[in-house]
Design an enzyme around this catalytic site. Sequence first.
Site, short mmCIF file in Angstrom:
data_model
loop_
_atom_site.label_atom_id
_atom_site.label_comp_id
_atom_site.label_asym_id
_atom_site.label_seq_id
_atom_site.Cartn_x
_atom_site.Cartn_y
_atom_site.Cartn_z
N HIS A 186 72.98 42.50 74.70
CA HIS A 186 73.87 41.63 75.20
C HIS A 186 74.22 41.76 76.70
CE1 HIS A 186 75.67 39.97 71.20
NE2 HIS A 186 74.35 39.80 71.31
N CYS A 198 81.18 39.57 71.63
CA CYS A 198 80.91 39.72 70.17
C CYS A 198 81.91 41.01 69.72
CB CYS A 198 79.68 39.84 69.71
SG CYS A 198 79.04 41.73 70.14
N GLU A 220 76.99 41.82 78.34
CA GLU A 220 78.17 42.81 78.66
C GLU A 220 77.61 44.34 78.38
OE1 GLU A 220 77.69 40.01 76.33
OE2 GLU A 220 79.67 39.96 75.79
N CYS A 265 80.60 44.37 71.36
CA CYS A 265 80.59 44.38 73.02
C CYS A 265 82.11 44.74 73.29
CB CYS A 265 80.34 43.06 73.62
SG CYS A 265 78.42 42.85 73.76
#
Length: 163
Positions: A79, A117, A81, A120
């Site tokens: 991801h 999420c 992040e 993250c």
Amino acid sequence: MTRRDKLNYYLDIAETVLERGTCLRRNFGAIIVKNDQIVSTGYSGAPRGRRNCCDVGECVRLRMNIPRGERYEMCRSVHAEANAIIHAARSDMIGSTLYLCGKEVDSGEYVENANPCSMCKRMIMNAGIAKVVVRNTRETYTTTVVLDEWINHDDSLLGVTGY
């Protein structure tokens, strides 16, 4: 001359970063900023050395019709992040702000109700990031104060999934 407000300026940069994303479903761009200096950037993409979904020509999660916010172990991507956090020193992230922008690949629209999420979120907390600003539209955004909303309010105890 009118200047863009600072938060949307940083979100514009995160939106530019997402253009490097390689997901066939939705792409995100993230930047970490501290004291008005960009510390790190990240976008959605496969780990170094692995082929991206856009190169493979398939999104496994899309093929399996996996709902948004679930079964991230089936995703090839790291991801945005996480990539931004991986590429920064923790000392540079303590007290910083992470700016996040996501777009749907098919429509080009901003991801509705976008939010990091659960994995993250945990990385953001451990990195010492103080705030997360997520773009909703070209002009609007949602700001989360990590301590108040994610650390003191631990939704992982509720068994909530998705975002």
